[in-house]
Design a protein around this motif. Structure first.
Motif, PDB file in Angstrom:
ATOM      1  N   VAL A 259     -32.393 -68.616  -6.842  1.00  0.00           N
ATOM      2  CA  VAL A 259     -34.032 -68.160  -7.084  1.00  0.00           C
ATOM      3  C   VAL A 259     -34.396 -67.782  -8.611  1.00  0.00           C
ATOM      4  O   VAL A 259     -34.079 -66.822  -9.410  1.00  0.00           O
ATOM      5  N   LEU A 260     -34.817 -68.340  -9.158  1.00  0.00           N
ATOM      6  CA  LEU A 260     -35.584 -67.902 -10.952  1.00  0.00           C
ATOM      7  C   LEU A 260     -36.900 -67.466 -10.888  1.00  0.00           C
ATOM      8  O   LEU A 260     -38.397 -68.625 -10.217  1.00  0.00           O
ATOM      9  N   ILE A 261     -37.449 -66.096 -10.467  1.00  0.00           N
ATOM     10  CA  ILE A 261     -38.640 -65.745 -10.469  1.00  0.00           C
ATOM     11  C   ILE A 261     -39.423 -65.612 -12.283  1.00  0.00           C
ATOM     12  O   ILE A 261     -38.913 -64.844 -13.354  1.00  0.00           O
ATOM     13  N   VAL A 262     -40.756 -66.338 -12.130  1.00  0.00           N
ATOM     14  CA  VAL A 262     -41.177 -66.112 -13.537  1.00  0.00           C
ATOM     15  C   VAL A 262     -42.802 -66.030 -12.832  1.00  0.00           C
ATOM     16  O   VAL A 262     -43.573 -66.722 -12.689  1.00  0.00           O
ATOM     17  N   ASP A 263     -42.757 -65.002 -13.909  1.00  0.00           N
ATOM     18  CA  ASP A 263     -44.278 -64.562 -13.691  1.00  0.00           C
ATOM     19  C   ASP A 263     -44.170 -63.211 -14.832  1.00  0.00           C
ATOM     20  O   ASP A 263     -43.691 -62.343 -15.290  1.00  0.00           O
ATOM     21  N   ASP A 264     -45.329 -63.261 -15.354  1.00  0.00           N
ATOM     22  CA  ASP A 264     -46.027 -62.226 -16.370  1.00  0.00           C
ATOM     23  C   ASP A 264     -46.457 -60.953 -15.958  1.00  0.00           C
ATOM     24  O   ASP A 264     -46.521 -59.679 -16.885  1.00  0.00           O
ATOM     25  N   GLN A 265     -46.423 -61.185 -14.550  1.00  0.00           N
ATOM     26  CA  GLN A 265     -46.929 -59.822 -13.694  1.00  0.00           C
ATOM     27  C   GLN A 265     -45.343 -58.904 -12.562  1.00  0.00           C
ATOM     28  O   GLN A 265     -45.627 -59.065 -12.387  1.00  0.00           O
ATOM     29  N   ARG A 266     -45.311 -57.581 -13.242  1.00  0.00           N
ATOM     30  CA  ARG A 266     -43.980 -57.313 -13.198  1.00  0.00           C
ATOM     31  C   ARG A 266     -44.837 -56.513 -11.651  1.00  0.00           C
ATOM     32  O   ARG A 266     -43.396 -57.419 -11.339  1.00  0.00           O
TER      33      ARG A 266
ATOM     34  N   GLY B 297     -46.576 -72.407 -17.285  1.00  0.00           N
ATOM     35  CA  GLY B 297     -45.808 -72.410 -16.555  1.00  0.00           C
ATOM     36  C   GLY B 297     -45.417 -74.084 -16.306  1.00  0.00           C
ATOM     37  O   GLY B 297     -44.287 -74.850 -15.736  1.00  0.00           O
ATOM     38  N   ILE B 298     -47.034 -74.873 -16.645  1.00  0.00           N
ATOM     39  CA  ILE B 298     -46.765 -76.258 -16.091  1.00  0.00           C
ATOM     40  C   ILE B 298     -46.434 -77.174 -17.006  1.00  0.00           C
ATOM     41  O   ILE B 298     -44.822 -77.584 -16.335  1.00  0.00           O
ATOM     42  N   GLU B 299     -46.457 -76.470 -18.187  1.00  0.00           N
ATOM     43  CA  GLU B 299     -44.798 -76.746 -19.575  1.00  0.00           C
ATOM     44  C   GLU B 299     -43.739 -76.557 -19.321  1.00  0.00           C
ATOM     45  O   GLU B 299     -42.795 -77.832 -19.433  1.00  0.00           O
ATOM     46  N   ALA B 300     -44.052 -75.752 -18.762  1.00  0.00           N
ATOM     47  CA  ALA B 300     -42.131 -74.964 -18.509  1.00  0.00           C
ATOM     48  C   ALA B 300     -41.813 -75.646 -17.496  1.00  0.00           C
ATOM     49  O   ALA B 300     -40.316 -75.868 -17.728  1.00  0.00           O
TER      50      ALA B 300
ATOM     51  N   ARG C 124     -29.375 -70.958 -18.514  1.00  0.00           N
ATOM     52  CA  ARG C 124     -28.842 -69.954 -18.101  1.00  0.00           C
ATOM     53  C   ARG C 124     -28.195 -69.986 -16.785  1.00  0.00           C
ATOM     54  O   ARG C 124     -26.486 -69.834 -16.654  1.00  0.00           O
ATOM     55  N   VAL C 125     -29.093 -70.268 -16.070  1.00  0.00           N
ATOM     56  CA  VAL C 125     -28.750 -69.564 -14.442  1.00  0.00           C
ATOM     57  C   VAL C 125     -28.627 -70.755 -13.609  1.00  0.00           C
ATOM     58  O   VAL C 125     -28.616 -71.185 -11.986  1.00  0.00           O
ATOM     59  N   ARG C 126     -28.908 -71.696 -14.276  1.00  0.00           N
ATOM     60  CA  ARG C 126     -28.843 -72.847 -13.162  1.00  0.00           C
ATOM     61  C   ARG C 126     -29.889 -72.581 -11.790  1.00  0.00           C
ATOM     62  O   ARG C 126     -28.811 -73.609 -11.060  1.00  0.00           O
ATOM     63  N   PRO C 127     -30.862 -72.544 -12.100  1.00  0.00           N
ATOM     64  CA  PRO C 127     -31.174 -72.009 -10.657  1.00  0.00           C
ATOM     65  C   PRO C 127     -31.351 -73.281  -9.323  1.00  0.00           C
ATOM     66  O   PRO C 127     -31.612 -74.422 -10.070  1.00  0.00           O
ATOM     67  N   ALA C 128     -31.668 -72.593  -8.563  1.00  0.00           N
ATOM     68  CA  ALA C 128     -31.759 -74.406  -7.242  1.00  0.00           C
ATOM     69  C   ALA C 128     -33.582 -74.330  -7.012  1.00  0.00           C
ATOM     70  O   ALA C 128     -33.622 -75.354  -6.983  1.00  0.00           O
ATOM     71  N   VAL C 129     -34.062 -72.896  -7.248  1.00  0.00           N
ATOM     72  CA  VAL C 129     -35.070 -72.970  -7.046  1.00  0.00           C
ATOM     73  C   VAL C 129     -36.146 -72.129  -8.459  1.00  0.00           C
ATOM     74  O   VAL C 129     -35.291 -71.138  -8.651  1.00  0.00           O
ATOM     75  N   VAL C 130     -37.568 -72.775  -8.394  1.00  0.00           N
ATOM     76  CA  VAL C 130     -37.977 -71.769  -9.102  1.00  0.00           C
ATOM     77  C   VAL C 130     -39.157 -71.787  -8.737  1.00  0.00           C
ATOM     78  O   VAL C 130     -39.714 -72.667  -8.686  1.00  0.00           O
ATOM     79  N   LEU C 131     -39.509 -70.096  -9.096  1.00  0.00           N
ATOM     80  CA  LEU C 131     -41.282 -69.727  -8.576  1.00  0.00           C
ATOM     81  C   LEU C 131     -41.378 -69.084  -9.766  1.00  0.00           C
ATOM     82  O   LEU C 131     -41.538 -68.566 -10.629  1.00  0.00           O
ATOM     83  N   MET C 132     -42.485 -70.482  -9.704  1.00  0.00           N
ATOM     84  CA  MET C 132     -42.227 -70.275 -11.435  1.00  0.00           C
ATOM     85  C   MET C 132     -44.919 -70.583 -11.447  1.00  0.00           C
ATOM     86  O   MET C 132     -45.533 -70.901 -11.261  1.00  0.00           O
TER      87      MET C 132
END
Length: 120
Positions: free
Chosen positions: A8-15, A66-69, A49-57
């Motif tokens: 899983v790749l977690i994408v969020d600007d808030q730590r 996040g939509i464009e990403a 780089r990591v080829r995740p199965a799931v991205v939490l965007m």
């Protein structure tokens, strides 16, 4: 024979939210956090780089959204499942949230181990 873990790749600007998402992912057996990113551009690079199965965007990110990403990740890796996350009510989502290639949308408060298991 054991199954490969779901990366899983977690994408969020808030730590703080990344920390919560990391905890939720770690509670799901067979799932692991492969990487984290704070911006849309970093998300695209991390997905490569990591080829995740799931991205939490997260939808709202510095730089590209996040939509464009999601669009860029799906163009390179169409088998990836991207879950858009935000605090928006479903009715208030930006129109292009439904056309960017994401698997689904979840309100951040609905991110639970059960909702992640349902993705498998």
């Amino acid at each position: 024979m054991t199954e490969e873990p779901v990366d899983v790749l977690i994408v969020d600007d808030q730590r703080p939210f990344r920390s919560v998402a990391r905890t939720v992912v770690n509670l799901v057996g067979g799932w692991r956090v492969a990487a984290e990113a704070e911006t849309g551009e970093d998300a695209v690079a991390a997905a490569e780089r990591v080829r995740p199965a799931v991205v939490l965007m997260d939808i709202n990110l510095p730089g590209i959204s996040g939509i464009e990403a999601t669009r860029r990740i799906m163009a390179s890796h169409p088998g990836t499942r991207v879950v858009l996350l935000s605090t928006y009510a479903t009715a208030d989502l930006p129109p292009d949230a439904t056309t960017c290639g994401a698997t689904t949308y979840l309100n951040k408060e609905d991110l639970t181990p059960a909702t992640l298991r349902a993705l498998r």
